[in-house]
Design a protein around this motif. Structure first.
Motif, mmCIF file in Angstrom:
data_model
loop_
_atom_site.group_PDB
_atom_site.id
_atom_site.type_symbol
_atom_site.label_atom_id
_atom_site.label_comp_id
_atom_site.label_asym_id
_atom_site.label_seq_id
_atom_site.Cartn_x
_atom_site.Cartn_y
_atom_site.Cartn_z
ATOM 1 N N LEU A 27 -4.221 -0.450 3.531
ATOM 2 C CA LEU A 27 -4.937 -0.439 2.248
ATOM 3 C C LEU A 27 -5.023 -1.844 1.656
ATOM 4 N N GLY A 71 0.850 -1.187 0.000
ATOM 5 C CA GLY A 71 0.000 0.000 0.000
ATOM 6 C C GLY A 71 0.882 1.232 0.000
ATOM 7 N N LEU A 74 -6.823 6.596 7.927
ATOM 8 C CA LEU A 74 -7.171 5.170 8.014
ATOM 9 C C LEU A 74 -6.363 4.485 9.113
ATOM 10 N N ASP A 122 -3.388 5.583 -2.310
ATOM 11 C CA ASP A 122 -4.347 6.620 -1.914
ATOM 12 C C ASP A 122 -3.565 7.861 -1.493
ATOM 13 N N GLU A 160 -2.007 -1.009 -3.767
ATOM 14 C CA GLU A 160 -3.114 -0.063 -3.609
ATOM 15 C C GLU A 160 -2.524 1.292 -3.263
ATOM 16 N N LYS A 216 0.061 3.447 -9.416
ATOM 17 C CA LYS A 216 -0.322 2.119 -8.929
ATOM 18 C C LYS A 216 0.064 1.065 -9.982
ATOM 19 N N ARG A 218 -13.897 3.425 5.793
ATOM 20 C CA ARG A 218 -13.154 3.679 4.554
ATOM 21 C C ARG A 218 -12.952 5.179 4.334
ATOM 22 N N ALA A 251 -0.934 3.042 5.065
ATOM 23 C CA ALA A 251 -0.746 2.541 3.694
ATOM 24 C C ALA A 251 -0.818 1.019 3.669
ATOM 25 N N VAL A 301 -4.710 8.026 3.991
ATOM 26 C CA VAL A 301 -4.020 6.842 4.479
ATOM 27 C C VAL A 301 -3.683 7.000 5.972
#
Lengths: 313, 313
Positions: free
Chosen positions: A311, A72, A121, A113, A111, A99, A153, A308, A118
């Motif tokens: 993810l 991630g 998350l 983001d 993955e 990616k 999410r 990360a 991240v």
């Protein structure tokens, strides 16, 4: 050592350094490595360095890449659901399908983001949120960034740039922000805004233990406030008032379980957190404030790499 | 006539009237009925009237209750995921498990949510949103209410009161709001706030076609603005400025596909909508504004009953 698919690599791609961590299913870092980003080497150079870190992590732990759930990566910019970096000013990237680039290079699941999403998350699942379903992260530093987790999410929104907490307007006729708008939270409550306030008051002759110069940092201002300096306290209260308004607005709209405060300034602890809590409470609707816990973020500089890894975990 | 499980009953439970509609799978109203709420009859009395409307709808269309997907109901208060009404001041209800009460009475599936969430759901799936995934509804009237749809569903938040758009602070030192806070959107941009501004300026001698009295309504003010009256335009611009700030803040945080403006005042049309759009754009981050469509709500007074039916469709 045998592999474990409840383990992943998390990459925190910054403008200066790339940090990589091997993270287990509980969010613990088993091993980490870092290297300079080398922005001047372009997308290919960065991809090579990221891949190098991933392989270094694996070999340090004696495992194979097929033994991890994937990689991630959080990037400092606007990203799409397909893992394309639309714009990342610190990397000089526009429309980079990173990616795909990285998945081809590594031959593993990747993955990608935005870095703030991240980190949010990471704080929601592992850090301050302790596995909560909804969290808003505010990172207080040179700028004010943020990420919104709802239903476990990251919220991306139609522009894929949702969570711009630093640019909600908290004072319609307030100072001009670096983004060009007026009265943004970032223009009133970031580290530089705090320093500027103290500089202005010092120039106007306000007595203080604080002295203008390189030592005049948000940390120094918070310390001065903690030791009873009136100007330091005034600067803290100013920042807390506008953060309180922003937090109350977030509560009125989203009513998240947790609002986490991260970034360099948040390390000041209670001297800053308590006035923020007090301002947020006095600005919040009755019956809503008590349903949101406002906490210091707990993952610090590791929020990016841990988040990360999540993810793909 | 044969039954169809792609059809449901939607109930809009207000403090004065109960409205019931038989709604098909495309959100069209096939038939509707209404009756006084009769708040003084208590929970039992209201349940009896709701059940009576449901049976009246079915018999008017020659169908049986087993032939519909169920009954959805929107209530003016804070509700829980279990369908309990925690607090509904207009009904004098506290902790009423109305979903259960009604399901037992009707012997059919019942779903219950807050009326603003239900209206937002209607606008997202059927109305202004046309089936969009994310929409924020602002209802502009005596108060300013709202509902947030993300991922196709209403956001409730940890307090189950998320979406309090009317109480985000848009002017820290602004006027006191009915809720007790300062500078809420509702205190600056609701119908009564608009009327108050015009009254104050008239008292101060500002020339205008507008005259203080019963005829001084938000509608009259918008009409005056449309016909070139300076004071009417100033009132419209004032309301638009603060609505623009609130909308820009919603965009910065959530970046929804659609922001829909409903409620009585929104009927004024372009004379109000255009300045709101212009204010929201000037207050929005570059790269975000163009990803959100700001539109007049389209379901009008039927948003509540159509949205309620969608809870079970």
């Amino acid at each position: 050592m045998t592999g474990d698919l409840r383990r992943a690599v998390g990459i925190d791609l910054g403008g200066t350094y790339i940090k990589a961590a091997l993270v287990d299913g509980s969010g613990n870092i088993e091993h980490q490595e870092r290297c300079p980003t080398g922005v001047e080497g372009g997308v290919d150079g960065v991809a090579t360095r990221v891949a190098g870190l991933v392989h270094a992590l694996a070999s340090a732990r004696g495992i194979d890449l097929t033994d991890v759930a994937g990689v991630g990566i959080g990037v400092p910019g606007v990203t799409t659901s397909e893992g394309t970096v639309v714009l990342a000013p610190n990397l000089n990237w526009r429309q980079v399908p990173f990616k795909r680039v990285l998945a081809e290079r590594l031959g593993t699941r990747v993955e990608l983001d935005n870095d703030a999403n991240v980190a949010a998350l990471g704080e929601a699942r592992i850090g301050a949120g302790g596995g909560c379903d909804s969290l808003v992260l505010l990172t207080l530093g040179t700028g004010i960034g943020g990420g919104i987790i709802l239903g476990g999410r990251a919220l991306h929104g139609s522009s894929f740039a949702a969570g711009e907490v630093g640019h909600i307007c908290v004072l319609p006729d307030g100072p001009r922000c670096a983004c060009g708008l007026r009265g943004c939270l970032e223009a009133l409550a970031s580290g530089p805004a705090m320093v500027r306030l103290v500089q202005d008051r010092l120039s106007a002759g306000t007595p203080s233990v604080l002295v203008d110069g390189d030592g005049l940092t948000p940390e120094a201002i918070c310390s001065a406030a903690a030791s009873g300096d009136g100007l330091g306290q005034a600067a803290v209260d100013h920042v807390a008032e506008y953060l309180g308004i922003a937090i109350a607005n977030i509560i009125a709209l989203l009513s998240p379980e947790v609002i986490a405060l991260g970034g360099g300034i948040s390390a000041a602890g209670d001297v800053l957190l308590k006035p923020i809590l007090s301002a947020a409470e006095s600005r919040s609707l009755e019956g809503m404030f008590e349903h949101t816990r406002i906490l210091a973020a707990t993952l610090g500089n590791n929020a990016g790499s841990i988040g990360a890894a999540l993810l793909v975990l």
